[in-house]
Design a protein around this motif. Structure first.
Motif, mmCIF file in Angstrom:
data_model
loop_
_atom_site.group_PDB
_atom_site.id
_atom_site.type_symbol
_atom_site.label_atom_id
_atom_site.label_comp_id
_atom_site.label_asym_id
_atom_site.label_seq_id
_atom_site.Cartn_x
_atom_site.Cartn_y
_atom_site.Cartn_z
ATOM 1 N N CYS A 453 -31.544 -154.889 2.290
ATOM 2 C CA CYS A 453 -31.421 -155.891 1.244
ATOM 3 C C CYS A 453 -30.914 -157.168 1.887
ATOM 4 N N HIS A 458 -24.609 -157.062 0.444
ATOM 5 C CA HIS A 458 -25.152 -155.697 0.323
ATOM 6 C C HIS A 458 -25.531 -155.145 1.694
ATOM 7 N N MET A 463 -26.488 -151.405 2.680
ATOM 8 C CA MET A 463 -27.821 -151.282 2.105
ATOM 9 C C MET A 463 -28.860 -151.670 3.178
HETATM 10 CU CU CU Z 1 -29.041 -155.819 -2.629
#
Ligand code: CU
Ligand code: C2O
Ligand code: CU
Length: 470
Positions: A453, A458, A463
């Protein structure tokens, strides 16, 4: 003519041309570093100090300057690169969108130690495109990019004049690097994300363009090319001209479209780029705005009739790289984005400051990023469909290193919007999204490619994953 000759008059034009704003000054362009003749580039990450918009100094970082870095123009082939680090912490220099092998990609496995240097080459074959570079140091990307460790990269083949496109840097071909920031009462930029900021991504309430507040872009009375780069940590923009005049979309992340597509609104998520042509031949220059409804002012324009208007019409066609990817019998791989914070929407147990508990849930397919875990291995030449979903109540810009892809469907089944109709390396996942790509460039175990991401909070929270191509 040289852009510098206009700088002195810009503020005056701005005041005449539109309601006066206190600090209006002409939009500065990052210095152009054209490597097409020399075949080499050298930049170094450095600490800096910047007074944004006339406020007090902020502590910043930049490449060869206090904030952001030069615009680097490169030709396909091989470019020698020397990347220095004059900071007292690790950095890396990732070439976002550039199709270089994993060991040149500048991901978290390519950290440059304080005082260190990375010497090597950047070897790639790909069509003209607007890309960017930024630090991708493990766990520090959000802070580094926020501090200024980012810049624009332009791949050129020297043929834009044949295409009928503006290409005079800073005159009719402008980098527009958009970032949102928070400033304290003294005008200092500050970054201290709370748990909510990590969940939603860090959003600021003031806009910087090319590192400046309240700037006015001075343009000729003709067709001007704007190369938008969303260099924000998290914010998604819906760019439009205040008078709703069309922006002719000519390129997405990976290069040209087959023909310009007029759009009124252009959505740009963090990490994405878009090139548009705008006609400034009307009476009053427009203002670049964002977000229907909230109406954020992004950038003012002023027309200077003494500047050369070289291009007066939008070309009918462009030489997009053909999409030769097969559609039949392509295997699919599924990715579910996991937003941290336990149950989304529930009140945070620890208020703004204790991040550790909630952040551990960020991941992809239930697993947070680990430097020492390769998530999967691909064969060179493999074609795959990736189906990306999940992510809770937040839209996530999904980015893949080492490829340019096509968007097959987005938003849970719709045909791609114009912004996603060309070659892409980053796509906003707002409902299940499917992309198609071929992995042509190798990345070994020691230097895998990342997928993640591009909300930088994030990414740093986990992520992200990594894969090899061999
Ligand atoms: Cu994200
Ligand atoms: Cu723009 Cu993995 O990065
Ligand atoms: Cu990237």
């Amino acid at each position: 003519m040289d852009r510098r000759t206009f700088l002195g008059t810009a503020a005056a034009i701005a005041v005449l041309g539109r309601p006066a704003r206190a600090a209006a000054r002409s939009l500065a362009m990052p210095p152009l570093r054209d490597t097409t003749a020399t075949g080499r580039v050298e930049i170094a990450a450095r600490p800096g100090r910047m007074a944004f918009g006339g406020g007090a100094d902020s502590a910043t970082m930049g490449f060869d300057q206090p904030y952001l870095g030069p615009t680097i123009r490169m030709r396909a082939g091989s470019t020698a690169a020397r990347l220095g680090n004059a900071l007292d912490e690790e950095v890396s220099v990732h070439w976002h969108g550039l199709l270089v092998p994993g060991h040149q990609d500048g991901g978290p496995h390519s950290a440059i130690a304080p005082g260190g240097v990375w010497d090597g080459t950047l070897d790639f074959v790909q069509p003209p495109a607007t890309l960017w570079y930024h630090s991708h140091a493990h766990g520090r990307t959000a802070r580094h990019v926020h501090a200024g460790l980012a810049g624009m990269l332009q791949i050129t083949d020297g043929r834009d004049a044949d295409r009928g496109l503006p290409s005079d840097y800073g005159v009719d071909d402008l980098p527009v690097i958009i970032q949102d920031r928070r400033f304290d009462a003294q005008g200092r930029s500050h970054y201290d994300p709370s748990m909510t900021d990590i969940l939603n991504g860090f959003h600021g309430d003031r806009i910087l363009v090319n590192g400046q507040r309240h700037a006015v872009a001075v343009v000729p009375r003709g067709i001007v090319r704007l190369r938008f780069l969303n260099g924000s940590n998290a914010r998604v923009y819906t760019l439009h001209m205040q008078d709703l005049r069309p922006m002719h979309l000519i390129a997405t992340d990976g290069g040209f479209l087959p023909a310009p597509v007029p759009v009124t609104y252009l959505r740009l998520a963090t990490g994405e780029r878009a090139e548009v042509l705008v006609d400034f031949d009307a009476a009053a220059p427009p203002v670049l705005m964002s977000n229907k409804g909230t109406r954020m002012r992004i950038l003012d324009f002023a027309v200077d009739d003494r500047m050369p208007a070289r291009i007066r019409r939008v070309p009918d066609t462009l030489d997009a790289l053909a999409d030769d990817l097969p559609r039949e019998g392509v295997p699919a791989r599924r990715f579910t984005l996991n937003l941290g914070g336990g149950s989304v929407g529930a009140p945070m147990a620890h208020g703004g400051h204790s991040h550790a508990h909630a952040v551990e849930d960020f991941g992809i397919n239930g697993r947070p990023f680990r430097m020492d875990r390769i998530d999967f291995a691909l064969r060179r030449g493999a074609v795959e469909r990736w189906v990306i979903g999940g992510g809770g109540a937040v839209d996530h810009p999904f980015h893949v290193h080492g490829v340019q892809f096509r968007v097959l469907r987005e938003g849970g089944g719709m045909r791609p919007r114009p912004e996603n109709s060309g070659w892409k390396d980053t796509v906003l996942v707002s409902g299940e999204t499917e992309v198609l790509m071929r992995f042509d460039v190798p990345a070994p175990d020691s230097h895998p490619y990342m997928f993640h991401c591009h909300i930088l909070e994030h990414e740093d929270a986990g992520m992200m994953g990594q894969f090899t191509v061999g």
